[in-house]
Design a protein around this motif. Structure first.
Motif, PDB file in Angstrom:
ATOM      1  N   ASP B 193       0.844  -1.192   0.000  1.00 46.46           N
ATOM      2  CA  ASP B 193       0.000   0.000   0.000  1.00 46.46           C
ATOM      3  C   ASP B 193       0.882   1.245   0.000  1.00 46.46           C
ATOM      4  N   LYS B 194       0.579   2.147  -0.938  1.00 45.32           N
ATOM      5  CA  LYS B 194       1.415   3.325  -1.131  1.00 45.32           C
ATOM      6  C   LYS B 194       1.564   4.169   0.140  1.00 45.32           C
ATOM      7  N   ARG B 195       0.418   4.478   0.763  1.00 47.61           N
ATOM      8  CA  ARG B 195       0.473   5.354   1.937  1.00 47.61           C
ATOM      9  C   ARG B 195       1.196   4.704   3.103  1.00 47.61           C
ATOM     10  N   ASN B 196       0.893   3.436   3.310  1.00 52.09           N
ATOM     11  CA  ASN B 196       1.566   2.742   4.413  1.00 52.09           C
ATOM     12  C   ASN B 196       3.066   2.658   4.165  1.00 52.09           C
ATOM     13  N   PHE B 197       3.411   2.406   2.920  1.00 53.39           N
ATOM     14  CA  PHE B 197       4.820   2.313   2.586  1.00 53.39           C
ATOM     15  C   PHE B 197       5.540   3.620   2.900  1.00 53.39           C
ATOM     16  N   ILE B 198       4.958   4.715   2.430  1.00 50.19           N
ATOM     17  CA  ILE B 198       5.588   6.020   2.660  1.00 50.19           C
ATOM     18  C   ILE B 198       5.670   6.325   4.153  1.00 50.19           C
ATOM     19  N   ASN B 199       4.584   6.039   4.861  1.00 45.05           N
ATOM     20  CA  ASN B 199       4.608   6.263   6.306  1.00 45.05           C
ATOM     21  C   ASN B 199       5.747   5.501   6.971  1.00 45.05           C
ATOM     22  N   LYS B 200       5.878   4.246   6.598  1.00 48.52           N
ATOM     23  CA  LYS B 200       6.932   3.437   7.226  1.00 48.52           C
ATOM     24  C   LYS B 200       8.309   3.961   6.894  1.00 48.52           C
ATOM     25  N   VAL B 201       8.521   4.244   5.630  1.00 46.38           N
ATOM     26  CA  VAL B 201       9.832   4.739   5.227  1.00 46.38           C
ATOM     27  C   VAL B 201      10.147   6.030   5.972  1.00 46.38           C
ATOM     28  N   ASN B 202       9.151   6.919   6.055  1.00 44.28           N
ATOM     29  CA  ASN B 202       9.393   8.181   6.752  1.00 44.28           C
ATOM     30  C   ASN B 202       9.682   7.963   8.236  1.00 44.28           C
ATOM     31  N   THR B 203       9.026   6.985   8.817  1.00 41.29           N
ATOM     32  CA  THR B 203       9.278   6.677  10.222  1.00 41.29           C
ATOM     33  C   THR B 203      10.748   6.306  10.439  1.00 41.29           C
ATOM     34  N   LEU B 204      11.313   5.596   9.471  1.00 40.40           N
ATOM     35  CA  LEU B 204      12.716   5.207   9.595  1.00 40.40           C
ATOM     36  C   LEU B 204      13.624   6.433   9.698  1.00 40.40           C
ATOM     37  N   ASN B 205      13.186   7.486   8.988  1.00 43.47           N
ATOM     38  CA  ASN B 205      13.942   8.732   9.036  1.00 43.47           C
ATOM     39  C   ASN B 205      15.392   8.575   8.597  1.00 43.47           C
ATOM     40  N   ILE B 206      15.578   7.959   7.461  1.00 42.87           N
ATOM     41  CA  ILE B 206      16.932   7.805   6.921  1.00 42.87           C
ATOM     42  C   ILE B 206      17.009   8.354   5.501  1.00 42.87           C
ATOM     43  N   LEU B 207      15.978   9.067   5.090  1.00 43.56           N
ATOM     44  CA  LEU B 207      15.999   9.668   3.753  1.00 43.56           C
ATOM     45  C   LEU B 207      15.962  11.182   3.862  1.00 43.56           C
ATOM     46  N   ASP B 208      16.605  11.819   2.909  1.00 47.23           N
ATOM     47  CA  ASP B 208      16.468  13.259   2.768  1.00 47.23           C
ATOM     48  C   ASP B 208      15.608  13.550   1.551  1.00 47.23           C
ATOM     49  N   LYS B 209      14.584  14.369   1.767  1.00 45.83           N
ATOM     50  CA  LYS B 209      13.755  14.776   0.645  1.00 45.83           C
ATOM     51  C   LYS B 209      14.425  15.966  -0.041  1.00 45.83           C
ATOM     52  N   LEU B 210      14.590  15.851  -1.340  1.00 45.69           N
ATOM     53  CA  LEU B 210      15.237  16.938  -2.071  1.00 45.69           C
ATOM     54  C   LEU B 210      14.181  17.878  -2.640  1.00 45.69           C
ATOM     55  N   TYR B 211      14.571  19.134  -2.878  1.00 42.00           N
ATOM     56  CA  TYR B 211      13.613  20.063  -3.481  1.00 42.00           C
ATOM     57  C   TYR B 211      13.809  20.046  -4.982  1.00 42.00           C
ATOM     58  N   GLU B 212      13.555  18.898  -5.516  1.00 40.89           N
ATOM     59  CA  GLU B 212      13.907  18.615  -6.894  1.00 40.89           C
ATOM     60  C   GLU B 212      12.949  17.520  -7.336  1.00 40.89           C
TER      61      GLU B 212
END
Lengths: 244, 244
Positions: B193-212
């Motif tokens: 599930d897209k939303r659950n996936f994103i939520n989980k990944v964000n919870t990990l907090n190991i990605l930087d979102k780029l303004y790109e």
DNA sequence: TTTGTATGTGTGTAAGATACACTTATAAAA
DNA sequence: TTTTATAAGTGTATCTTACACACATACAAA
């Protein structure tokens, strides 16, 4: 942009074919990390090395692979020669190849780890000069890279304990809940809550409670349980994963 | 009851010492299972074997261990010879030793698995006669026991994907959430599930979102992310386990 | 200006994990 | 016979995590 992949030239292939027969042959050893459990503590079986190099230092049991056998067979053979045991849980761990890991000889070693129920196999009083059970936490320094092997094996054991009911390999046929809990506490190296542990194990529904008590541990006595291989297999077929 | 353990006799030791030099030497091969990902599908890199036995059948890339190197080094060498790549994720998988696994020669093989980001390494159009990317699901039968190796590698990859953010090895430096999700869906072989996936990944907090934004996949465009090795290392140090 | 397409976002619910304390059965001792 | 000491045995409330689920948005292309 063009792909980077290149194939070896014909000349290189020819050279390789040459190697294919003799040049780089090596000795392949098998070393066994043997874990045991004796109602309270997780143990490891070691031998005092009786050949050079490093004679008289503690070591895992091992042997060399023969051309007529595969690695699993070699591990079983090595294990049986030392312990007399067959039908033991045995699993390939990793292959160790540092160039000078054995200063006497270029050897590559494939490590196996084995789980043994100490009590049901009459190991209680092992005191032969060369083989001895050590409390895992108080085991001596080992030869070569054997310490590294043991560490890797412990990691693997922890993982297995969390995903398969592997602990049962280390217990006698009949055991108490407390023994099972002690075992898991030893493997995971942490205290577990008694009630939660029992609840979880019961949820798995792979044990049979016997109408029989072990009176050795307390005045009240505690019920004995037995691992039910059939129920376990059903669970596996249903795709269940075990987590304790 | 007496312990069952027996030591090999002096005679056996002597025999063993003899083995210690020549008799049972074997050839040790290294075979690499190379996984790649190209925005949509999980792939595997295979070569057409150009020597007997089984010439012209598809095979993993491999080579023989040299006396002057350890297994990791040999795997790196083999990988580099074929792909030109260094600094690739590489992990020892298992050692295969069935007696007649290679009908031409008694060989034991240590399998490694490697993860490669196809796109950032200009592999897109590989079409050299001997090496080719295959969609994992549509890959051909392989020589010897290589199919078994690949199956084991897939199992290991699934496990790794669930416990370490290993997927990032397979992606380019900058990637979209959808690409990351596609990758995990390929590895785990199921829809997420897209939303659950994103939520989980964000919870990990190991990605930087780029303004790109990556505009190639949609009109709206999707934000690019980057794996943050420092945050990841901190998480590891805190003892975190990743589960996606 | 309209249209089509993949992106981006939040909440309620169910399941599972964890924390926690007193009673009971029995053997041994008094 | 009674008392005492010991480990066994048992249930619930709370928190945390996993999962299911649907619509508005930004933009390019027509």
């Amino acid at each position: 942009m063009k792909p980077l992949i290149k194939l070896a030239s014909k000349e290189e292939d020819a050279k390789e074919l040459q190697y294919y027969s003799k040049e780089d042959q090596v000795l392949l050893a098998v070393d066994c990390i043997i874990f045991g459990f004796d109602k309270k503590n997780l143990k490891i079986l070691l031998v005092k090395r009786d050949i050079e190099p490093q004679k008289n230092r503690w070591s895992l049991i091992g042997g060399f692979l023969k051309k007529s056998e595969n690695l699993d067979t070699a591990a079983i053979r090595v294990l049986q020669r030392l312990t007399g045991l067959q039908h033991v849980y045995l699993e390939q761990l990793n292959t160790y190849s540092k160039i000078d890991r054995d200063p006497g000889q270029r050897t590559i070693s494939v490590a196996y780890f084995a789980l043994i129920d100490v009590a049901s196999h009459s190991f209680d009083g092992i005191q032969i000069d060369a083989a001895q059970w050590f409390n895992l936490k108080k085991s001596p320094q080992l030869v070569f890279d054997h310490n590294e092997m043991v560490e890797d094996a412990i990691r693997r054991l922890k993982r297995r304990a969390l995903t398969k009911p592997i602990g049962f390999e280390l217990l006698p046929e009949k055991f108490t809940m407390r023994q099972l809990q002690n075992l898991y506490e030893s493997i995971l190296d942490k205290k577990l809550d008694k009630r939660n542990f029992i609840n979880k194990v019961n949820t798995l529904n792979i044990l049979d409670k016997l109408y029989e008590k072990d009176m050795s541990s307390s005045r009240k006595g505690s019920f004995l349980y037995q691992f039910d291989a059939i129920k376990y297999q059903q669970k596996l077929d249903e795709g269940l994963i075990f987590k304790l």
